[in-house]
Design a protein around this motif. Structure first.
Motif, PDB file in Angstrom:
ATOM      1  N   ARG A 196       0.836  -1.210   0.000  1.00  0.00           N
ATOM      2  CA  ARG A 196       0.000   0.000   0.000  1.00  0.00           C
ATOM      3  C   ARG A 196       0.864   1.251   0.000  1.00  0.00           C
ATOM      4  O   ARG A 196       0.614   2.203  -0.745  1.00  0.00           O
ATOM      5  CB  ARG A 196      -0.935  -0.016   1.212  1.00  0.00           C
ATOM      6  CG  ARG A 196      -1.982   1.073   1.211  1.00  0.00           C
ATOM      7  CD  ARG A 196      -2.948   0.965   2.398  1.00  0.00           C
ATOM      8  NE  ARG A 196      -3.489  -0.368   2.575  1.00  0.00           N
ATOM      9  CZ  ARG A 196      -3.082  -1.250   3.504  1.00  0.00           C
ATOM     10  NH1 ARG A 196      -2.127  -0.916   4.362  1.00  0.00           N
ATOM     11  NH2 ARG A 196      -3.630  -2.440   3.602  1.00  0.00           N
ATOM     12  N   ARG A 197       1.918   1.259   0.816  1.00  0.00           N
ATOM     13  CA  ARG A 197       2.827   2.406   0.854  1.00  0.00           C
ATOM     14  C   ARG A 197       3.524   2.599  -0.495  1.00  0.00           C
ATOM     15  O   ARG A 197       3.694   3.726  -0.962  1.00  0.00           O
ATOM     16  CB  ARG A 197       3.859   2.240   1.972  1.00  0.00           C
ATOM     17  CG  ARG A 197       3.289   2.439   3.371  1.00  0.00           C
ATOM     18  CD  ARG A 197       4.381   2.562   4.417  1.00  0.00           C
ATOM     19  NE  ARG A 197       5.357   1.482   4.372  1.00  0.00           N
ATOM     20  CZ  ARG A 197       5.280   0.341   5.051  1.00  0.00           C
ATOM     21  NH1 ARG A 197       4.257   0.120   5.852  1.00  0.00           N
ATOM     22  NH2 ARG A 197       6.230  -0.578   4.946  1.00  0.00           N
ATOM     23  N   THR A 198       3.908   1.500  -1.123  1.00  0.00           N
ATOM     24  CA  THR A 198       4.560   1.588  -2.429  1.00  0.00           C
ATOM     25  C   THR A 198       3.602   2.138  -3.474  1.00  0.00           C
ATOM     26  O   THR A 198       3.958   3.035  -4.250  1.00  0.00           O
ATOM     27  CB  THR A 198       5.094   0.209  -2.864  1.00  0.00           C
ATOM     28  OG1 THR A 198       6.012  -0.265  -1.880  1.00  0.00           O
ATOM     29  CG2 THR A 198       5.783   0.291  -4.220  1.00  0.00           C
ATOM     30  N   ALA A 199       2.376   1.630  -3.507  1.00  0.00           N
ATOM     31  CA  ALA A 199       1.381   2.112  -4.473  1.00  0.00           C
ATOM     32  C   ALA A 199       1.118   3.599  -4.281  1.00  0.00           C
ATOM     33  O   ALA A 199       1.028   4.357  -5.257  1.00  0.00           O
ATOM     34  CB  ALA A 199       0.083   1.317  -4.341  1.00  0.00           C
ATOM     35  N   THR A 200       1.027   4.034  -3.041  1.00  0.00           N
ATOM     36  CA  THR A 200       0.803   5.453  -2.751  1.00  0.00           C
ATOM     37  C   THR A 200       1.993   6.291  -3.199  1.00  0.00           C
ATOM     38  O   THR A 200       1.823   7.349  -3.810  1.00  0.00           O
ATOM     39  CB  THR A 200       0.543   5.644  -1.246  1.00  0.00           C
ATOM     40  OG1 THR A 200      -0.630   4.894  -0.881  1.00  0.00           O
ATOM     41  CG2 THR A 200       0.330   7.105  -0.896  1.00  0.00           C
ATOM     42  N   ALA A 201       3.196   5.825  -2.920  1.00  0.00           N
ATOM     43  CA  ALA A 201       4.402   6.565  -3.312  1.00  0.00           C
ATOM     44  C   ALA A 201       4.520   6.660  -4.833  1.00  0.00           C
ATOM     45  O   ALA A 201       4.857   7.725  -5.374  1.00  0.00           O
ATOM     46  CB  ALA A 201       5.644   5.891  -2.729  1.00  0.00           C
ATOM     47  N   VAL A 202       4.228   5.575  -5.531  1.00  0.00           N
ATOM     48  CA  VAL A 202       4.290   5.584  -6.995  1.00  0.00           C
ATOM     49  C   VAL A 202       3.261   6.559  -7.547  1.00  0.00           C
ATOM     50  O   VAL A 202       3.566   7.386  -8.410  1.00  0.00           O
ATOM     51  CB  VAL A 202       4.064   4.168  -7.575  1.00  0.00           C
ATOM     52  CG1 VAL A 202       3.902   4.219  -9.090  1.00  0.00           C
ATOM     53  CG2 VAL A 202       5.207   3.244  -7.183  1.00  0.00           C
ATOM     54  N   PHE A 203       2.025   6.488  -7.054  1.00  0.00           N
ATOM     55  CA  PHE A 203       0.971   7.385  -7.533  1.00  0.00           C
ATOM     56  C   PHE A 203       1.356   8.843  -7.308  1.00  0.00           C
ATOM     57  O   PHE A 203       1.204   9.678  -8.201  1.00  0.00           O
ATOM     58  CB  PHE A 203      -0.362   7.082  -6.853  1.00  0.00           C
ATOM     59  CG  PHE A 203      -1.419   8.064  -7.234  1.00  0.00           C
ATOM     60  CD1 PHE A 203      -2.076   7.957  -8.451  1.00  0.00           C
ATOM     61  CD2 PHE A 203      -1.728   9.127  -6.399  1.00  0.00           C
ATOM     62  CE1 PHE A 203      -3.029   8.889  -8.823  1.00  0.00           C
ATOM     63  CE2 PHE A 203      -2.684  10.053  -6.762  1.00  0.00           C
ATOM     64  CZ  PHE A 203      -3.340   9.935  -7.974  1.00  0.00           C
ATOM     65  N   ARG A 204       1.849   9.152  -6.122  1.00  0.00           N
ATOM     66  CA  ARG A 204       2.255  10.538  -5.829  1.00  0.00           C
ATOM     67  C   ARG A 204       3.341  11.009  -6.783  1.00  0.00           C
ATOM     68  O   ARG A 204       3.296  12.137  -7.278  1.00  0.00           O
ATOM     69  CB  ARG A 204       2.734  10.652  -4.386  1.00  0.00           C
ATOM     70  CG  ARG A 204       1.612  10.629  -3.392  1.00  0.00           C
ATOM     71  CD  ARG A 204       2.131  10.779  -1.980  1.00  0.00           C
ATOM     72  NE  ARG A 204       1.023  10.725  -1.041  1.00  0.00           N
ATOM     73  CZ  ARG A 204       1.140  10.356   0.209  1.00  0.00           C
ATOM     74  NH1 ARG A 204       2.323  10.021   0.698  1.00  0.00           N
ATOM     75  NH2 ARG A 204       0.082  10.330   0.993  1.00  0.00           N
ATOM     76  N   GLN A 205       4.316  10.144  -7.037  1.00  0.00           N
ATOM     77  CA  GLN A 205       5.408  10.523  -7.931  1.00  0.00           C
ATOM     78  C   GLN A 205       4.908  10.735  -9.361  1.00  0.00           C
ATOM     79  O   GLN A 205       5.365  11.629 -10.053  1.00  0.00           O
ATOM     80  CB  GLN A 205       6.499   9.447  -7.918  1.00  0.00           C
ATOM     81  CG  GLN A 205       7.698   9.795  -8.751  1.00  0.00           C
ATOM     82  CD  GLN A 205       8.465  10.995  -8.219  1.00  0.00           C
ATOM     83  OE1 GLN A 205       8.624  11.153  -7.009  1.00  0.00           O
ATOM     84  NE2 GLN A 205       8.924  11.841  -9.096  1.00  0.00           N
ATOM     85  N   ARG A 262       3.248  15.152  -7.610  1.00  0.00           N
ATOM     86  CA  ARG A 262       4.421  15.984  -7.385  1.00  0.00           C
ATOM     87  C   ARG A 262       4.523  17.064  -8.446  1.00  0.00           C
ATOM     88  O   ARG A 262       4.153  16.857  -9.602  1.00  0.00           O
ATOM     89  CB  ARG A 262       5.689  15.134  -7.415  1.00  0.00           C
ATOM     90  CG  ARG A 262       5.704  14.081  -6.334  1.00  0.00           C
ATOM     91  CD  ARG A 262       6.765  14.382  -5.321  1.00  0.00           C
ATOM     92  NE  ARG A 262       6.563  13.552  -4.145  1.00  0.00           N
ATOM     93  CZ  ARG A 262       7.417  12.643  -3.740  1.00  0.00           C
ATOM     94  NH1 ARG A 262       8.531  12.441  -4.394  1.00  0.00           N
ATOM     95  NH2 ARG A 262       7.168  11.952  -2.662  1.00  0.00           N
ATOM     96  N   THR A 263       5.040  18.212  -8.054  1.00  0.00           N
ATOM     97  CA  THR A 263       5.237  19.310  -8.991  1.00  0.00           C
ATOM     98  C   THR A 263       6.147  18.875 -10.133  1.00  0.00           C
ATOM     99  O   THR A 263       5.877  19.144 -11.290  1.00  0.00           O
ATOM    100  CB  THR A 263       5.855  20.523  -8.267  1.00  0.00           C
ATOM    101  OG1 THR A 263       4.998  20.881  -7.184  1.00  0.00           O
ATOM    102  CG2 THR A 263       6.009  21.696  -9.203  1.00  0.00           C
TER     103      THR A 263
END
Length: 84
Positions: free
Chosen positions: A23-32, A36-37
């Motif tokens: 879940r943390r990985t999926a969230t980090a990938v989506f944010r990136q 992100r700007t």
């Protein structure tokens, strides 16, 4: 299929099927990719066999669908994986 008949995936249901690190990985990938700007258009998730990269990809795709649904006319998803 017309967009009016398509339903978006249930993010809570998908997240319930993930382990915390997935879940943390999926969230980090989506944010990136989308929040992100200085986002990127590519992201590689690489780990040992059997740790759930396909499940992470499913979660990222579901988040992307929710994010893009009202913003774009068409959403194409191409998922390439090796069967070797």
């Amino acid at each position: 299929m017309p967009a009016s008949r398509v339903t978006l995936p249930d993010l809570n249901e998908i997240d319930r099927g993930l382990k915390d690190f997935q879940r943390r990985t999926a969230t980090a990938v989506f944010r990136q990719l989308y929040q992100r700007t200085r986002s990127t258009h590519r992201f590689l998730v690489a780990d040992e066999v059997g740790l759930g990269k396909t499940l992470i990809a499913r979660a990222v795709i579901a988040r992307a669908l929710h994010h893009l649904w009202a913003k774009v006319k068409r959403i194409d998803v191409v998922y390439i994986c090796s069967n070797t």
